[in-house]
Scaffold this active site. Structure first.
Site, PDB file in Angstrom:
ATOM      1  N   HIS A 117       0.828  -1.211   0.000  1.00  0.00           N
ATOM      2  CA  HIS A 117       0.000   0.000   0.000  1.00  0.00           C
ATOM      3  C   HIS A 117       0.866   1.268   0.000  1.00  0.00           C
ATOM      4  O   HIS A 117       0.719   2.141  -0.851  1.00  0.00           O
ATOM      5  CB  HIS A 117      -0.930   0.005   1.219  1.00  0.00           C
ATOM      6  CG  HIS A 117      -1.729   1.266   1.368  1.00  0.00           C
ATOM      7  ND1 HIS A 117      -3.036   1.370   0.949  1.00  0.00           N
ATOM      8  CD2 HIS A 117      -1.397   2.491   1.855  1.00  0.00           C
ATOM      9  CE1 HIS A 117      -3.461   2.600   1.168  1.00  0.00           C
ATOM     10  NE2 HIS A 117      -2.495   3.305   1.722  1.00  0.00           N
ATOM     11  N   GLU A 118       1.753   1.339   0.975  1.00  0.00           N
ATOM     12  CA  GLU A 118       2.570   2.558   1.079  1.00  0.00           C
ATOM     13  C   GLU A 118       3.449   2.739  -0.151  1.00  0.00           C
ATOM     14  O   GLU A 118       3.724   3.861  -0.582  1.00  0.00           O
ATOM     15  CB  GLU A 118       3.416   2.537   2.361  1.00  0.00           C
ATOM     16  CG  GLU A 118       2.599   2.595   3.651  1.00  0.00           C
ATOM     17  CD  GLU A 118       1.638   3.770   3.713  1.00  0.00           C
ATOM     18  OE1 GLU A 118       1.949   4.847   3.172  1.00  0.00           O
ATOM     19  OE2 GLU A 118       0.547   3.606   4.308  1.00  0.00           O
ATOM     20  N   HIS A 165       1.751   4.731  -2.771  1.00  0.00           N
ATOM     21  CA  HIS A 165       1.920   6.185  -2.600  1.00  0.00           C
ATOM     22  C   HIS A 165       3.290   6.611  -3.117  1.00  0.00           C
ATOM     23  O   HIS A 165       3.447   7.649  -3.745  1.00  0.00           O
ATOM     24  CB  HIS A 165       1.840   6.569  -1.116  1.00  0.00           C
ATOM     25  CG  HIS A 165       0.468   6.504  -0.523  1.00  0.00           C
ATOM     26  ND1 HIS A 165      -0.605   7.184  -1.037  1.00  0.00           N
ATOM     27  CD2 HIS A 165      -0.006   5.847   0.570  1.00  0.00           C
ATOM     28  CE1 HIS A 165      -1.678   6.952  -0.279  1.00  0.00           C
ATOM     29  NE2 HIS A 165      -1.336   6.135   0.699  1.00  0.00           N
TER      30      HIS A 165
HETATM   31 ZN   LIG Z   1      -2.474   5.322   2.256  1.00  0.00          ZN
END
Ligand SMILES: [Zn+2]
Length: 704
Positions: free
Chosen positions: A492-493, A496
């Site tokens: 997830h990170e 980003h």
């Molecule tokens: Zn996030």
């Protein structure tokens, strides 16, 4: 989560004492770092460098802005808008390091400086946004924007500045501007207090246990680590269990002693609301009231109305509708899951009703019964380095053609931090990526991404981005084995991080993740899809001792159980989102006086008051919305997930993990930052608007 860089635009600020002292060249922030891509010189930065760099940074930017505002020449796009984009380099340098390290690696000096700076920076930003001459120039340009022959990104920048200024109060009377400044300054200080309380309270709430027996179920290594943690705090012979950010706590999955589970959860739930030095109840009430008063001053019915106007959701009705529609099916799912759990408890003759402290422990038993595997079977296959290099990085190489090389020559602020060069498909350097994976007592909870350097063609900068997680650090020499959730967070990170690294924009205002808050979680969630994509999973999920791949049956079970426990997950998330909205949809005269009483009545009203599933965050430790950038915006994860689920469907329809698909997603979406309307960007990527069905399907909310 994504952590917004302090968006600072400066103003005339009287800086006591330092007004004439330019920054000495020995201060590492005085000039651009000479390290690759302006990577921060962490080894040279001392605690005492930040304050003077901030003071001088604000002063320099104030001077730059005054020059723009007072320019005798008629306003042009270049002498006004572009000049503002170029302003504040020093302030940007210091705030991108300090802003992040005060979350990732704080200390007493940081905290003191943060308290001192918060109101000053807020005043600084106000003085620019409320500068009448400056606004007049922007307005002149804005009114004739169609005649300026600007390229689309530049035109959008002009519109964006106009909106930013209006929303910041540029149209208010002089007296109201003064009121606004006072609100902003008080709110900045209160948010700092809130987040400092949350960190201190988490440390103070760590559970102390007297005997090994009470920790039965935890691995010997984890118990040894708890003993070491207690010893480090002067409690030799006892055991200390740290408290993570969320209401739920990882050890609840394994602790067999119901009393220990109950104590651990109670400790988590009570954070910030049981008296003592770090109680956040009064802070919450003050923040809610001031935000509501500020919104009213700016002409909005509530803080939520103000916030949402600038999001893709646009208004509170749209958000309430989404949350309302999903609540009932989500709670119905959770009730069914709870019944399954109760059946296990009864079969074991437990003699008690399933409660919040029991959920994680027994849901794993249901999982075992239904899919014949438990979480602990997965962990040996999720060794951190394997997941990172052969999973997260490997997926990025397959999908986007980028490659990674670890380097040890650049300085770090903490020995565990790792640094990687990132190369584009053509072999040229794209970015630098930092990974700060382990939990520390001086690091705030949760996981987030930030940019130390943002990409901009105007400034000639390439991205330096970082990911932060809170994975418990194993004893020396032991492997770091991740839970399923931790592995997913890593993917997830990194989503980003990709959004930051693929940024290909001209103006810093639009770099990477500077998109609406309810859109920013979309690229990161999409990246989670690769975690269980068979080709990727096969490549990284290998036993840390034998190197054997995860057995096919286990892998199939992992896939089959994807919707397992979604009732719980969705309900705890919705409950937190609803709390966030209700606090922020109140007008100032309706702010309650009893924080916990309000919280229960809101959950009851919304039908999400199902006791075995408490909110993912309770009000008094909900940093996303009372200290971070997500106020009235926590719903954004779900809003983004609609786009995410629809995008996963697009990848699947188009042949899955292929460079051509990755390239299209990168070009149409990940590279564009905030240069376009987010929904228009999505339409151009997908060929249509997003549908809700893939989300409902994924969350098991269909036909409920
Ligand atoms: Zn996030």
């Amino acid at each position: 989560m994504f952590r917004p860089k302090l968006l600072v635009i400066a103003a005339s600020l009287a800086v006591a004492g330092l007004a004439n002292a330019a920054l000495p060249a020995s201060n590492p922030f005085a000039a651009e770092s000479t390290l690759p891509l302006n990577y921060p010189a962490f080894d040279k930065i001392k605690n005492e460098d930040y304050g003077p760099a901030y003071e001088e940074g604000m002063k320099q930017q104030a001077a730059e802005i005054a020059k723009i505002a007072n320019n005798k020449a008629a306003p042009t796009f270049d002498n006004t808008i572009v000049a503002m984009e170029r302003s504040g380099r020093l302030l940007d340098r210091v705030s991108s390091v300090f802003g992040n390290l005060s979350g990732a690696n704080t200390n007493d000096a940081f905290e003191a400086l943060n308290r001192d700076l918060a109101p000053k920076l807020s005043a600084h930003s106000d003085a620019i946004r409320l500068n009448e001459k400056l606004y007049a120039r922007i307005k002149t340009l804005y009114d004739k924007r169609d005649k300026l022959k600007l390229d689309p990104e530049s035109k959008r920048l002009l519109e964006r500045y106009h909106t930013d200024f209006v929303r910041a109060g540029a149209k208010l009377t002089a007296a109201d501007k003064e009121k606004l400044k006072a609100y902003n300054s008080q709110l900045a200080a209160l948010s700092t207090t809130f987040s400092q309380n949350v960190l201190k309270e988490a440390n103070a709430s760590a559970l102390v246990v007297d005997t090994r027996e009470e920790l039965a179920g935890m691995s010997d290594k984890a118990i040894d680590a708890a003993a070491a943690a207690a010893k480090a705090k002067g409690m030799d012979g006892k055991f200390l269990i740290a408290i993570a950010n969320t209401t739920g706590q990882a050890p609840l999955e394994v602790l067999t002693n119901r009393t220990t589970r109950e104590r651990l959860l109670a400790s988590s739930l009570a954070r910030g609301s049981h008296g003592g030095d770090f109680d956040n109840r009064e802070v919450v009430l003050k923040i809610a009231k001031l935000r509501a008063e500020r919104a009213a001053l700016l002409g909005y019915s509530s803080h939520a109305a103000y916030q949402l106007e600038d999001q893709t959701a646009h208004d509170t009705d749209a958000v309430n509708k989404l949350l309302g529609e999903l609540s009932k099916p989500a709670v119905n799912n959770a009730r069914k899951e709870s019944a399954d759990i109760q059946a296990v408890i009864d079969a074991e003759k437990g003699g008690f009703a399933n409660a919040a402290q029991d959920w994680a422990f027994y849901t794993d038993k249901v999982r075992q019964a239904r899919y014949a595997f438990d979480q602990n079977q997965l962990k040996p296959y999720f060794e951190l380095d394997n997941v990172l290099k052969n999973g997260v990085f490997y997926a990025a190489t397959k999908v986007y053609g980028i490659t990674f090389k670890e380097r040890k020559d650049l300085p770090v602020y903490q020995p565990d931090v790792r640094v990687f060069d990132v190369f584009d498909a053509d072999g040229k350097q794209l970015a630098i990526f930092l990974g700060d994976f382990y939990a520390r007592s001086n690091k705030r909870g949760g996981a987030w991404m930030n940019a130390y350097v943002s990409q901009s063609k105007l400034l000639g900068t390439k991205p330096v981005v970082a990911n932060h997680l809170n994975i418990p650090k194993p004893a020396a020499g032991e492997p770091t084995l991740l839970t399923y959730d931790e592995a997913r967070t890593l993917f997830h990170e990194f989503g980003h991080a990709l959004h930051g690294m693929f940024s290909d924009v001209k103006y810093p205002r639009f770099a990477g993740t500077r998109v609406p808050r309810d859109f920013v979680e979309f690229p990161s969630q999409v990246n989670e899809m690769w975690m269980t994509w068979p080709e990727i999973l096969n490549n990284y999920a290998k036993h840390y001792q034998t190197g054997a791949p995860m057995p096919k049956e286990l892998l199939d079970k992992v896939q089959a159980s994807a919707k397992f426990n979604e009732g719980f997950r969705t309900t705890e998330y919705l409950a937190a989102s609803i709390l966030d909205q209700r606090w922020h949809q109140l007008p100032a005269d309706k702010i309650p006086t009893d924080v916990l009483g309000f919280e229960s009545s809101v959950l009851k009203d919304a039908g999400v008051d199902f006791a075995p599933v408490p909110p993912r965050y309770r009000t008094t430790y909900f940093s996303h919305v009372f200290a971070g950038g997500y106020s009235a915006g926590y719903y954004g994860y779900l809003w983004s997930e609609k786009l995410d689920a629809d995008t996963v469907e697009w990848f699947t329809e188009n042949g899955g993990m292929q460079r051509k698909n990755g390239d299209h997603f990168r070009k149409a979406l990940l590279s564009k930052g905030g240069t376009m309307d987010a929904m228009q960007m999505y339409r151009e990527f997908r060929g249509r608007d997003a549908k809700i069905d893939p989300l409902l399907e994924r969350r098991g909310l269909k036909a409920n």
